[in-house]
Design a protein around this motif. Structure first.
Motif, PDB file in Angstrom:
ATOM      1  N   ALA A   1     -81.641   3.480 -48.151  1.00  0.00           N
ATOM      2  CA  ALA A   1     -83.086   3.625 -48.071  1.00  0.00           C
ATOM      3  C   ALA A   1     -83.762   2.411 -48.702  1.00  0.00           C
ATOM      4  CB  ALA A   1     -83.516   4.904 -48.789  1.00  0.00           C
ATOM      5  N   PRO A   2     -84.931   2.017 -48.201  1.00  0.00           N
ATOM      6  CA  PRO A   2     -85.653   0.873 -48.786  1.00  0.00           C
ATOM      7  C   PRO A   2     -85.900   1.025 -50.281  1.00  0.00           C
ATOM      8  CG  PRO A   2     -86.709   1.578 -46.753  1.00  0.00           C
ATOM      9  CD  PRO A   2     -85.638   2.580 -47.058  1.00  0.00           C
ATOM     10  N   SER A   3     -86.098   2.241 -50.727  1.00  0.00           N
ATOM     11  CA  SER A   3     -86.376   2.472 -52.142  1.00  0.00           C
ATOM     12  C   SER A   3     -85.188   2.125 -53.039  1.00  0.00           C
ATOM     13  CB  SER A   3     -86.778   3.926 -52.360  1.00  0.00           C
ATOM     14  OG  SER A   3     -85.734   4.786 -51.948  1.00  0.00           O
ATOM     15  N   ASP A   4     -83.971   2.130 -52.486  1.00  0.00           N
ATOM     16  CA  ASP A   4     -82.773   1.867 -53.287  1.00  0.00           C
ATOM     17  C   ASP A   4     -82.338   0.393 -53.272  1.00  0.00           C
ATOM     18  OD1 ASP A   4     -82.695   4.504 -53.993  1.00  0.00           O
ATOM     19  OD2 ASP A   4     -81.132   5.048 -52.564  1.00  0.00           O
ATOM     20  N   LYS A   5     -83.120  -0.465 -52.648  1.00  0.00           N
ATOM     21  CA  LYS A   5     -82.746  -1.881 -52.569  1.00  0.00           C
ATOM     22  C   LYS A   5     -82.696  -2.560 -53.930  1.00  0.00           C
ATOM     23  CE  LYS A   5     -84.044  -2.855 -47.852  1.00  0.00           C
ATOM     24  NZ  LYS A   5     -84.828  -3.689 -46.953  1.00  0.00           N
ATOM     25  N   ILE A   6     -83.350  -2.017 -54.937  1.00  0.00           N
ATOM     26  CA  ILE A   6     -83.325  -2.638 -56.259  1.00  0.00           C
ATOM     27  C   ILE A   6     -82.153  -2.154 -57.108  1.00  0.00           C
ATOM     28  CG2 ILE A   6     -85.811  -3.069 -56.310  1.00  0.00           C
ATOM     29  CD1 ILE A   6     -86.011  -0.707 -58.306  1.00  0.00           C
ATOM     30  N   VAL A   7     -81.464  -1.114 -56.646  1.00  0.00           N
ATOM     31  CA  VAL A   7     -80.346  -0.559 -57.413  1.00  0.00           C
ATOM     32  C   VAL A   7     -79.213  -1.586 -57.464  1.00  0.00           C
ATOM     33  CG1 VAL A   7     -78.581   1.255 -57.449  1.00  0.00           C
ATOM     34  CG2 VAL A   7     -80.942   1.829 -56.882  1.00  0.00           C
TER      35      VAL A   7
END
Length: 145
Positions: free
Chosen positions: A24-30
């Protein structure tokens, strides 16, 4: 027999939904990030629907012996001054909203102060902006993965 098929299908659906959720786009910073100065390495992780950051390595986070983690001595709360800098949670409670992670706080170990903060990915770099009041009056730090 039907129980085995049902179990297999359930496991397949769970595996697919887990893989999709991680993309998901939201997890790209993980993951692990290194500062542009290459003097600090942090890990961003997700817990529930919120994002956090912890310090996993820094050039100045160890005592002279190179093994003992320095303490959070500048913390405004005297009870927290004995915390190790290693693995210290420095960003907390961020939520993803349309390309921006916001609603969280950043803790500055150099000053012992906590600020409002936003994070945004721009051209493969993580833009972290801590501020007081409004984000126009803040400081930005970039990190590389």
């Amino acid at each position: 027999m039907y129980e085995k098929i049902y179990l297999a299908l359930t496991l397949l659906i769970l595996t697919i939904s887990h893989a999709t959720a991680q993309n998901a786009p939201s997890d790209k910073i993980v993951g692990t990030w290194l500062s542009e100065e290459k003097d600090v390495k942090i890990e961003i992780y997700k817990s529930g629907d919120k994002y956090f950051r912890k310090l996993i390595w820094g050039k100045t986070m160890y005592e002279a012996d190179g093994k003992t983690s320095k303490k959070d001595v500048k913390n405004k709360n005297e009870k927290l001054r004995s915390r190790n800098l290693k693995d210290l949670i420095m960003l907390k409670d961020f939520e993803y909203n349309d390309g921006v992670w916001d609603g969280g706080e950043i803790y500055d170990t150099y000053s012992g102060k906590t600020y409002s903060c936003t994070m945004k990915l721009e051209k493969g770099k993580l833009n972290i902006r801590g501020y007081i009041g409004i984000s126009l009056l803040g400081r930005t730090a970039l990190g590389k993965s």
